[in-house]
Scaffold this motif. Sequence first.
Motif, short mmCIF file in Angstrom:
data_model
loop_
_atom_site.label_atom_id
_atom_site.label_comp_id
_atom_site.label_asym_id
_atom_site.label_seq_id
_atom_site.Cartn_x
_atom_site.Cartn_y
_atom_site.Cartn_z
N ARG A 146 0.86 -1.18 0.00
CA ARG A 146 0.00 0.00 0.00
C ARG A 146 0.90 1.24 0.00
O ARG A 146 2.10 1.15 0.24
CB ARG A 146 -0.90 0.02 1.24
CG ARG A 146 -1.77 -1.22 1.39
CD ARG A 146 -2.85 -0.98 2.43
NE ARG A 146 -3.61 0.22 2.11
CZ ARG A 146 -4.57 0.28 1.19
NH1 ARG A 146 -4.87 -0.79 0.50
NH2 ARG A 146 -5.21 1.40 0.96
N THR A 181 -2.35 1.54 8.93
CA THR A 181 -3.25 0.74 8.10
C THR A 181 -4.11 -0.15 8.99
O THR A 181 -3.64 -0.66 10.01
CB THR A 181 -2.43 -0.10 7.10
OG1 THR A 181 -1.69 0.76 6.26
CG2 THR A 181 -3.33 -0.97 6.26
N ASN A 230 -8.67 5.43 12.46
CA ASN A 230 -8.55 4.14 11.79
C ASN A 230 -9.15 3.00 12.60
O ASN A 230 -8.77 1.84 12.41
CB ASN A 230 -7.07 3.85 11.48
CG ASN A 230 -6.53 4.75 10.39
OD1 ASN A 230 -7.17 4.96 9.37
ND2 ASN A 230 -5.35 5.31 10.62
N ARG A 274 -14.52 -1.01 7.63
CA ARG A 274 -13.23 -0.59 7.08
C ARG A 274 -13.27 0.88 6.71
O ARG A 274 -14.26 1.39 6.18
CB ARG A 274 -12.88 -1.44 5.86
CG ARG A 274 -12.68 -2.90 6.18
CD ARG A 274 -12.00 -3.63 5.03
NE ARG A 274 -12.77 -3.56 3.79
CZ ARG A 274 -13.75 -4.39 3.49
NH1 ARG A 274 -14.11 -5.34 4.35
NH2 ARG A 274 -14.38 -4.28 2.33
N ALA A 314 -12.19 3.74 4.41
CA ALA A 314 -11.68 3.93 3.05
C ALA A 314 -10.50 4.89 3.03
O ALA A 314 -9.62 4.82 2.17
CB ALA A 314 -12.79 4.44 2.15
N GLY A 347 -7.36 2.83 4.52
CA GLY A 347 -7.16 1.56 3.87
C GLY A 347 -6.92 0.45 4.87
O GLY A 347 -6.75 0.68 6.07
#
Length: 541
Positions: free
Chosen positions: A84, A91, A251, A256, A258, A261
């Motif tokens: 990524r 993440t 996060n 999830r 967006a 990620g």
Amino acid sequence: MRSLPYLLPTLISSTLAYCPIPGPLLPPPVLAPALNLSGPAIDNSTFTSWHSKPWVDNTSFAITASLSGAELFHFEHIDPDYARNVSVCNTQFRIGSVTKIFTILAVLLSKDQIGWRDPITKYVDGLKGDVWDEVTIESLAGQTSGLGKNGYVGDLVYQGASVAALLNLPKAGNTIPNCDYAALDGVRVCTQNEVIELFNSPQWLPESPGTGPAYSNLAYNLLGIALAKAHGKSYEQVITDLITQPLGLDNTGFERNAKGGAILPNPGDNWWTADFANFNPTGGLWSSANDLLKVEQAILSNRFLSPSETRFWLKPASLTASLHQAVGAPWEIFRPDTLDTTYKRPIDLYTKEGDIPGYASYAILIPEYNVTIAIMVAGNQYSAAIHDLFPMIVEHLVPYTDNLARKQAERKYVGTYANSNDSIITVAQDSGPGLTITAWRNDGVDLRKSLSTLVGIPLNNFSIRLYPADPDSFAKTEKWRLSFEKIKNENSFADQDCQGWVHADNYRYIQERLDELLFTIDDGKAVEVNLPAWRTTLVRR
């Protein structure tokens, strides 16, 4: 009732041991350029051993750690197939049962709405049977409710006929609701009535609450229902309002994100990524290593709870069959005694592991050093990776922080304090626990010799140790505890002679404790020692 030691001097010599009072041996270290005397916590050479691990080439992971709120270490590695353009530490990973920390923290933050020892029936309507009145919030949190592990979602019938054939099980009838477990494959979520029906099923009623511990995901589902009922909103919204939003955890959530990620499976990977629905309170969160570290830091810095509430939370609720493990709420407490510290003793690690297909995570708190560690793993060999990474990181960080605490304590406290009346006290550091007093005179009287006589320990086997006490007092003046111990002690049955906690505050004179010493701190160093029982203040030379 415990007898006072001066009434039974013959017993004292066998019950006092070189055994510290429970708690930190020294104040936790801090990261500051002028005080950091130990070099990097972990250097890159540490990771050379990882290259030989069978999982390293197809596993992504993020590790981050802090000391007293300051970043201590971070490392990230990503499988090129899942690469990524953002930091792996920022993440999202699925954290599974680490979600339970959020659930219990929300319960503790809801003390005006939810009582720790209340029966669950007070908050969950429809539970039937007297046994439910014996199941408390506390027992659900500490895995002693007597509930089974997963309910019908863990039933082997969902694995298909091949498993039944392998185990020679009878043909299954259509008696289990086709929901929740199947929801992982896009099938419907169980209704509230179906959930309650599960808990009222004779096969899933609690058995002998108060025994155990026995791990139960179902227990946390009930806690989630209780939180929703107490607050009049969904469990997910409660977690957002009480924890993720106040901490700014961008996060972390049950879906999830967006923006940041997530590490997601490739075709052919058997990873769980679907909504956990009714099982959200037990394992439904997504989070990042940096977000999880913020939660751990908030716990140890008393961001949400008072210092005493945090300390009560970080306590065992029950024991396991292992001498090195205990269970808390929701803590999995490890007490390794093989770590490379100067004074060998068990180090309490308050942890919570999360483990679902494709993902594994660890939240690790080490209160003695004010250390927090977050580990996130994703990959087809996630389980092997997390169980290698956890001890590897701890085995490096604990010796580092232990050494740093000793060096900073030496600078801050070690020295001789005196006054003009032939009164001195010398605070030193050796290989034993805490600090030690190697010389002590009051108006010319040798108090080390006098105290060894009082407690019945020969002077050549006698040590006066110093340990931090009353951490709430640590501001300008610090309270420390004097402990009168043997340097060498004979072996005893089940460490029967290791009872330092029994002998604290054994002696007082005109109401003041003989075992109390106060350091006055100025500009980061101790400048005076006050001995309340002797009504004496000594100044550092």
